[in-house]
Design a protein around this motif. Structure first.
Motif, PDB file in Angstrom:
ATOM      1  N   GLU A 153       3.883  -3.455  -2.587  1.00 50.60           N
ATOM      2  CA  GLU A 153       4.363  -4.739  -2.124  1.00 50.60           C
ATOM      3  C   GLU A 153       4.679  -5.677  -3.274  1.00 50.60           C
ATOM      4  O   GLU A 153       5.356  -5.285  -4.211  1.00 50.60           O
ATOM      5  N   LEU A 182       2.876  -6.434   4.861  1.00 54.22           N
ATOM      6  CA  LEU A 182       2.236  -6.211   6.157  1.00 54.22           C
ATOM      7  C   LEU A 182       0.750  -6.551   6.039  1.00 54.22           C
ATOM      8  O   LEU A 182       0.129  -6.311   5.013  1.00 54.22           O
ATOM      9  N   LYS A 185      -0.489  -0.858   7.099  1.00 55.22           N
ATOM     10  CA  LYS A 185       0.268  -0.893   5.844  1.00 55.22           C
ATOM     11  C   LYS A 185       1.010   0.400   5.524  1.00 55.22           C
ATOM     12  O   LYS A 185       2.008   0.376   4.823  1.00 55.22           O
ATOM     13  N   ALA A 222       6.432   0.320  11.255  1.00 59.42           N
ATOM     14  CA  ALA A 222       6.048  -1.093  11.137  1.00 59.42           C
ATOM     15  C   ALA A 222       6.811  -1.733   9.982  1.00 59.42           C
ATOM     16  O   ALA A 222       7.283  -2.875  10.078  1.00 59.42           O
ATOM     17  N   ARG A 223       6.973  -0.990   8.906  1.00 59.44           N
ATOM     18  CA  ARG A 223       7.735  -1.505   7.758  1.00 59.44           C
ATOM     19  C   ARG A 223       9.223  -1.610   8.082  1.00 59.44           C
ATOM     20  O   ARG A 223       9.891  -2.547   7.671  1.00 59.44           O
ATOM     21  N   ALA A 262       9.739  -4.644  10.053  1.00 58.69           N
ATOM     22  CA  ALA A 262       9.669  -5.830   9.189  1.00 58.69           C
ATOM     23  C   ALA A 262      11.005  -6.082   8.497  1.00 58.69           C
ATOM     24  O   ALA A 262      11.434  -7.233   8.359  1.00 58.69           O
TER      25      ALA A 262
END
Length: 193
Positions: free
Chosen positions: A18, A41, A45, A50-51, A54
């Protein structure tokens, strides 16, 4: 110091580590005038989707042309995003993608963990936007031939940077001036009609 101005909004897509203060992406973000970044996140992670969500969330906040600037696993996130979503992208700078089939050092997730979190199989169909894949000849997460295969599958231009490791602070990057030139190149290109 004057900000570097682009017509397109630059969206920074960091890798699994990140936002690292001395990373070239973080330094680049401070230099650009028209920039956003995918935030870290707080849960899930390692969850690839999920990424990807985002990235999509950030793109939904941007009007007009976008240039994606991804590093490491961020490149893989972009490939997965392009396989699931559709939105005009002016271009992408995809730096140091890791090889999911390689054996990574112990301080990285295992290939089994990444597969269970949806990273593998990696989409290999052509990306629907102009892309430059910047690769190293001595990256501990991917050989140059492996990155060349990814670039070919994505229909991307391969840029051999030479011996730059993983293009991160551990490899001596900090400020990566060439990234600015590549972004300006993508920003100045005419979009296909």
């Amino acid at each position: 110091m004057d900000k570097l101005q682009t017509a397109a909004t630059v969206l920074i897509v960091p890798g699994l580590r990140e936002h690292v203060a001395e990373h070239w992406q973080t330094l680049l973000q401070a230099r650009l005038g028209n920039v956003r970044s995918v935030p870290p996140l707080t849960t899930d992670k390692l969850d690839c989707m999920a990424r990807v969500r985002a990235i999509q969330h950030e793109l939904e906040q941007i009007d007009g042309p976008v240039i994606l600037v991804a590093h490491s696993a961020g490149v893989l996130m972009v490939a997965h995003w392009a396989a699931h979503y559709s939105r005009p992208i002016k271009g992408a700078l995809l730096a140091a993608p890791p090889d999911l089939d390689a054996v990574w050092p112990a301080n990285y997730p295992s290939s089994e963990t990444l597969r269970s979190q949806g990273w593998n199989p990696l989409p290999q169909s052509p990306l629907p936007f102009r892309s430059i894949v910047a690769a190293s000849t001595n990256d501990h997460l991917a050989t140059l031939p492996a990155v060349a295969r990814m670039a070919e599958g994505w229909g991307a231009e391969l840029l051999n940077l030479g011996d730059v490791g993983h293009l991160n602070p551990a490899a001596g990057f900090g400020h990566w001036q060439q990234a600015e030139a590549l972004i300006l190149q993508l920003d100045s290109e005419q979009e296909p009609v």
